[in-house]
Scaffold this active site. Structure first.
Site, short mmCIF file in Angstrom:
data_model
loop_
_atom_site.label_atom_id
_atom_site.label_comp_id
_atom_site.label_asym_id
_atom_site.label_seq_id
_atom_site.Cartn_x
_atom_site.Cartn_y
_atom_site.Cartn_z
N ASP A 194 1.00 -1.28 -0.30
CA ASP A 194 -0.22 -0.39 0.34
C ASP A 194 0.81 1.35 0.42
O ASP A 194 0.07 2.39 -0.59
CB ASP A 194 -0.79 0.02 1.47
CG ASP A 194 -2.11 1.22 0.70
OD1 ASP A 194 -2.58 1.18 -0.02
OD2 ASP A 194 -1.85 1.85 2.39
N MET A 275 -7.10 5.90 3.55
CA MET A 275 -7.42 6.82 2.15
C MET A 275 -5.88 7.14 1.53
O MET A 275 -6.60 8.41 1.05
CB MET A 275 -7.63 8.56 2.81
CG MET A 275 -9.35 8.11 3.86
SD MET A 275 -10.26 8.00 3.20
CE MET A 275 -10.51 10.16 1.68
N ARG A 276 -5.69 6.52 1.44
CA ARG A 276 -3.76 6.51 0.45
C ARG A 276 -4.46 6.34 -0.51
O ARG A 276 -3.91 7.58 -1.68
CB ARG A 276 -2.96 5.69 1.32
CG ARG A 276 -1.69 6.17 0.70
CD ARG A 276 -0.51 4.81 0.65
NE ARG A 276 0.10 6.26 2.15
CZ ARG A 276 -0.14 4.84 3.41
NH1 ARG A 276 -0.54 3.56 2.89
NH2 ARG A 276 0.63 5.54 5.23
N ALA A 277 -5.34 5.18 -1.00
CA ALA A 277 -5.25 5.13 -2.70
C ALA A 277 -6.56 6.61 -2.99
O ALA A 277 -5.91 6.79 -4.13
CB ALA A 277 -6.61 4.50 -2.97
#
Length: 662
Positions: A194, A275-277
């Site tokens: 991720d 929320m990184r995506a």
């Protein structure tokens, strides 16, 4: 200096080239993870990118590559005056070796100068060298976890922090992070996957024309690298100018509310964690617009950003293959492109189908198995006549921790106790080679008795090289977990073999999390086979297990002897890695002359060599012969039933209490 292969001359690999170029335009995208089989030009493309990056201006003499226009106020070589003149140099590509130490990555205090001269001399590491350039990690999946954590933390924060041995240093570390890996050699942990902004899958083309062109260009480059590069100079210059133009345009690109809605809807539809995506997709879509020369993010940018940023983030467990359903992606983008809310009369039949009821004929798992008679204790006729189709594995579960007794010195992992570079300090010794972890108290004790003889006159301690002591630390190592699985007729009942496969799959998941190597030996009929040689790819072991057929007699001795041969060869390749043999069987031995006696003699080989072993007893039914327990005793190991293998097993807890009481 070797002339690099031109970036524009790489045949195919469009997604790889685009992902690298987007990071060159906007390093905040977060880097690229390149997954693919061997021999697919992964490293060639990454190394070729360096020739396309614009030159960087640096403060003369600064080891941390500070920008003279806006120098880092906390630079260890500073302070630097802003606005001064600088020297230009090409952007660097720094390679991080798989076997690098933590000190080599982040830098370290020069211990000898600190003790002998009383100065804090900090030696920068590879993170400092890569600042404002490219940090390339080939075979990143083989990098030790603690190094990956440090690397990705620095990439996320844009700075490296070093707190050790009395030194506290912080310096800027902004770089384009690129990792390449072959999935056959093992996967990265999902939480580390991720942290890479984008991922691409590369494979060799199956089109003869493209393969011919690859060979033609490679041979031409090998014959005359400089001449080959000169032929592609115009294309390289055009791409370089386009990168510069896209960087200048990037601040002007507008990411509208409609595009943001599409990004959020896409991430929600594919159920990615955190929320990184969303953030990575937003940055990638913006970079795509700038690369195309536009100041507005379009739906096509959002779609391409999803294809690059989401495949590695939608894995729900380690054995899920990365990928994205493009039909579902298109439906999600189309539904989120308008301003209308959800249809109040909708039946939940959109992407994901979350609201539907199960079909009436869908029974609980195992109903199909229940239609088959138990019949597990009978032996089908030897040979292929008794072979059954592979049974599906039962649902995996969390297993009890199985470990190798004693203290090893193998590769860092999370299973058995070992002397490692990281962990709790347990003692000190004289350094063998370069000092990496100083044991301060032991060093002072070694130097203290000699102060008068060395003419000490001040307050400082006179320390010589012979006084230095290396800290010995205890942590955890990864082991070779070799599965020896009985696939004979006595295990062939579909319901029973499904449970066995579920147990082995659970142990494979545990091996994945503990960073072990795994191997798989199966025995059935009249022989044993190495279904999977020792590898770091737990995914490959799970795939071989899923397709494992059953039937025939039980050549237990052949299985044990084959496992013994595998261990013998593996010791030559990796002598420091200790093995844990997991035998999955009901303990029966049939076929051939004196099968029981042969199995006993084979088992004693493991006991004589001190190989750690566990027998997973698969015997079922009201009448149990206890053959697996007897086998465990001959192996010098322990036996557990399928129920006791579960971490939350009541039977296992009772057995542990009884063992402690005895």
């Amino acid at each position: 200096m070797t002339t690099p292969f031109p970036f524009t001359a790489v045949v195919g690999q469009d997604d790889l080239r685009l992902a690298l170029l987007l990071n060159a335009v906007s390093p905040s995208v977060g880097g690229v993870l390149v997954r693919g089989e061997k021999g697919t030009a992964k490293s060639t493309a990454v190394r070729a990118l360096t020739t396309l990056l614009p030159e960087v201006s640096v403060v003369p003499g600064c080891r941390f590559s500070c920008d003279p226009a806006s120098p880092d106020p906390g630079c260890p070589d500073g302070p630097h005056e802003g606005g001064g003149g600088g020297a230009s140099r090409p952007a660097r590509m720094v390679e991080l070796p798989v076997g690098a130490s933590e000190d080599r990555l982040v830098g370290a205090l020069d211990i000898e100068r600190a003790l002998a001269e009383g100065v804090k001399a900090f030696e920068p590491g590879l993170l400092a060298a890569a600042h404002r350039g490219i940090l390339y990690v080939d075979e990143v999946n083989l990098l030790h976890d603690h190094l990956v954590d440090l690397l990705l933390d620095a990439a996320a924060m844009g700075a490296s922090y070093v707190e050790r041995e009395g030194v506290s240093v912080r310096h800027a570390a902004r770089f384009l992070l690129v990792g390449t890996m072959n999935p056959e050699e093992g996967e990265l942990r999902p939480q580390l996957l991720d942290r890479f902004g984008l991922t691409v899958e590369v494979s060799a083309s199956r089109e003869p024309e493209k393969r011919v062109e690859v060979v033609r260009r490679r041979l031409a480059y090998d014959d005359d690298p400089a001449g080959f590069a000169a032929r592609w100079a115009d294309e390289e210059a055009a791409v370089r100018q386009r990168i510069v133009a896209a960087r200048e345009l990037l601040p002007s690109v507008r990411l509208g509310d409609g595009a943001l809605r599409q990004i959020a809807a896409t991430c929600a539809a594919f159920e990615v964690d955190g929320m990184r995506a969303d953030i990575v997709m937003a940055r990638t879509a913006t970079a795509l617009a700038a690369w195309a020369g536009r100041t507005e993010v379009l739906a096509e940018d959002v779609r391409q950003a999803a294809l690059l940023a989401l495949p590695h983030r939608r894995r729900r467990n380690p054995f899920d293959a990365p990928g994205l359903d493009e039909d579902k992606l298109d439906e999600t983008l189309e539904e989120s492109s308008g301003d209308d809310g959800p249809d109040p009369d909708g039946d939940g039949g959109g992407p994901g189908g979350g609201g539907g009821q199960p079909e009436p004929d869908e029974g609980p798992a195992g109903d199909g198995a229940g239609a088959q008679p138990e019949g597990g204790e009978g032996e089908p006729a030897p040979g292929g006549a008794g072979e059954q189709s592979p049974a599906p594995a039962a649902e995996p579960f969390r297993t009890k921790v199985l470990s190798v007794p004693g203290i090893g010195e193998g590769a860092a992992g999370r299973r058995s106790r070992a002397r490692t570079e990281h962990g709790r300090t347990t003692g000190a010794r004289r350094p063998q080679g370069t000092l990496t972890k100083l044991h301060l108290a032991a060093t002072v004790r070694a130097a203290a008795p000699h102060q008068r003889a060395r003419g000490r006159s001040g307050r400082g301690l006179v320390v010589r090289r012979d006084d230095l002591r290396q800290a010995t630390r205890e942590g955890r190592e990864g082991n070779l977990v070799l599965f020896v699985v009985d696939a004979s007729g006595s295990m062939a009942a579909r319901q029973r073999m499904g449970a066995v496969k579920g147990a082995v799959l659970s142990l494979l998941l545990d091996a994945y999390q503990r960073r072990d190597k795994v191997g798989l030996v199966t025995f059935r009929g009249s022989a044993a086979d190495v279904a999977l040689p020792p590898t770091s790819s737990v995914d490959a072991a799970a795939a071989r297990l899923e397709s494992l057929p059953t039937g025939g007699r039980t050549p237990l001795a052949a299985g044990l002897l084959k496992a013994h041969d595998v261990l013998r060869v593996e010791r030559l390749r990796d002598p420091a890695r200790r093995a844990l043999v997991v035998v999955v069987t009901d303990g029966r031995a049939t076929g051939g002359p004196e099968p029981v006696a042969l199995a006993s003699r084979a088992a004693r080989l493991f006991a004589a060599e001190g190989v750690a072993s566990v027998v997973v007893d698969c015997e079922s039914g009201p009448v149990r012969l206890g053959l697996a327990g007897r086998l465990a005793g001959e192996l010098g190991g322990t036996a557990v039933t399928l129920d006791e293998l579960r971490a939350d097993s009541i039977a296992g807890l009772v057995k542990d209490v009884q063992r402690r009481a005895a």
